[in-house]
Scaffold this motif. Sequence first.
Motif, PDB file in Angstrom:
ATOM      1  N   GLN A 166       0.696  -1.277  -0.390  1.00  0.00           N
ATOM      2  CA  GLN A 166      -0.374  -0.111  -0.197  1.00  0.00           C
ATOM      3  C   GLN A 166       0.817   1.458  -0.223  1.00  0.00           C
ATOM      4  O   GLN A 166       0.499   2.614  -0.570  1.00  0.00           O
ATOM      5  N   ARG A 167       1.789   0.924   0.742  1.00  0.00           N
ATOM      6  CA  ARG A 167       2.614   2.612   1.027  1.00  0.00           C
ATOM      7  C   ARG A 167       3.742   2.840  -0.302  1.00  0.00           C
ATOM      8  O   ARG A 167       4.257   3.994  -0.505  1.00  0.00           O
ATOM      9  N   PHE A 168       3.874   1.466  -0.886  1.00  0.00           N
ATOM     10  CA  PHE A 168       5.198   2.059  -1.479  1.00  0.00           C
ATOM     11  C   PHE A 168       4.829   1.493  -2.779  1.00  0.00           C
ATOM     12  O   PHE A 168       5.828   0.780  -3.891  1.00  0.00           O
ATOM     13  N   GLY A 169       4.177   0.514  -3.222  1.00  0.00           N
ATOM     14  CA  GLY A 169       3.346   0.278  -4.346  1.00  0.00           C
ATOM     15  C   GLY A 169       4.092  -1.699  -4.998  1.00  0.00           C
ATOM     16  O   GLY A 169       4.541  -2.103  -6.053  1.00  0.00           O
ATOM     17  N   VAL A 170       5.236  -1.642  -3.559  1.00  0.00           N
ATOM     18  CA  VAL A 170       5.998  -3.278  -4.225  1.00  0.00           C
ATOM     19  C   VAL A 170       5.270  -4.466  -3.277  1.00  0.00           C
ATOM     20  O   VAL A 170       4.845  -4.443  -2.418  1.00  0.00           O
ATOM     21  N   ARG A 171       5.311  -5.360  -4.303  1.00  0.00           N
ATOM     22  CA  ARG A 171       4.733  -6.810  -3.595  1.00  0.00           C
ATOM     23  C   ARG A 171       5.566  -7.035  -3.424  1.00  0.00           C
ATOM     24  O   ARG A 171       6.975  -7.214  -4.292  1.00  0.00           O
ATOM     25  N   MET A 172       5.396  -8.879  -2.504  1.00  0.00           N
ATOM     26  CA  MET A 172       5.796  -9.505  -1.918  1.00  0.00           C
ATOM     27  C   MET A 172       5.723 -10.524  -2.208  1.00  0.00           C
ATOM     28  O   MET A 172       5.225 -11.399  -1.324  1.00  0.00           O
ATOM     29  N   PRO A 173       5.579 -11.683  -3.556  1.00  0.00           N
ATOM     30  CA  PRO A 173       4.252 -12.559  -3.549  1.00  0.00           C
ATOM     31  C   PRO A 173       5.465 -14.009  -3.401  1.00  0.00           C
ATOM     32  O   PRO A 173       4.275 -15.650  -3.053  1.00  0.00           O
ATOM     33  N   ASP A 174       6.647 -13.503  -3.405  1.00  0.00           N
ATOM     34  CA  ASP A 174       7.649 -14.559  -2.859  1.00  0.00           C
ATOM     35  C   ASP A 174       8.017 -15.078  -1.091  1.00  0.00           C
ATOM     36  O   ASP A 174       7.942 -13.851  -0.994  1.00  0.00           O
TER      37      ASP A 174
ATOM     38  N   LEU B 236      16.465  -1.406  -3.241  1.00  0.00           N
ATOM     39  CA  LEU B 236      16.866  -2.287  -4.526  1.00  0.00           C
ATOM     40  C   LEU B 236      14.764  -2.238  -5.473  1.00  0.00           C
ATOM     41  O   LEU B 236      15.654  -2.006  -6.719  1.00  0.00           O
ATOM     42  N   ALA B 237      14.308  -2.822  -4.704  1.00  0.00           N
ATOM     43  CA  ALA B 237      13.203  -2.869  -5.790  1.00  0.00           C
ATOM     44  C   ALA B 237      12.539  -1.346  -6.419  1.00  0.00           C
ATOM     45  O   ALA B 237      11.987  -1.419  -7.301  1.00  0.00           O
ATOM     46  N   LEU B 238      12.342  -0.393  -5.179  1.00  0.00           N
ATOM     47  CA  LEU B 238      11.892   0.970  -6.073  1.00  0.00           C
ATOM     48  C   LEU B 238      13.063   2.042  -7.317  1.00  0.00           C
ATOM     49  O   LEU B 238      12.640   1.955  -7.816  1.00  0.00           O
ATOM     50  N   SER B 239      14.036   1.332  -7.137  1.00  0.00           N
ATOM     51  CA  SER B 239      15.404   1.896  -7.968  1.00  0.00           C
ATOM     52  C   SER B 239      14.825   1.106  -9.071  1.00  0.00           C
ATOM     53  O   SER B 239      15.391   1.495 -10.462  1.00  0.00           O
ATOM     54  N   ALA B 240      13.976  -0.145  -9.414  1.00  0.00           N
ATOM     55  CA  ALA B 240      14.171  -1.268 -10.347  1.00  0.00           C
ATOM     56  C   ALA B 240      13.505  -0.688 -11.175  1.00  0.00           C
ATOM     57  O   ALA B 240      12.958  -0.912 -12.290  1.00  0.00           O
ATOM     58  N   GLY B 241      12.891   0.064 -10.508  1.00  0.00           N
ATOM     59  CA  GLY B 241      11.307   0.813 -11.435  1.00  0.00           C
ATOM     60  C   GLY B 241      10.030  -0.170 -12.030  1.00  0.00           C
ATOM     61  O   GLY B 241       9.597  -1.339 -10.557  1.00  0.00           O
TER      62      GLY B 241
END
Length: 97
Positions: A59-67, A87-92
């Motif tokens: 919700q806050r960062f838009g980064v999913r962690m499905p694994d 790392l996740a956010l810099s990867a786009g």
Amino acid sequence: MSITVTPEFIASLKAMVLEAVEKGAPPGGLGDDEPLFGPESRLDLDSLDALQVSMTIQQRFGVRMPDSKETRRALTSIAHLAEHLSLALSAGPAGKA
């Protein structure tokens, strides 16, 4: 969006995690490298707490962690979580899959 891991960012992650799991900081505060889960954790978090934290991150960062293995590694400590998000956010968009 990219994130620089600063003391302020670390502090905001600590507050976010504690809010997500509805717990107060342990005596002396939560250390950056302190285990969040497992027998050495002072927070005594469980799998439901991990789900709450991962949902809050999405919700806050838009980064999913499905694994689940990736989630476990990222939630080892606040320092690991900060590195994972950076790392996740810099990867786009590919880092958000």
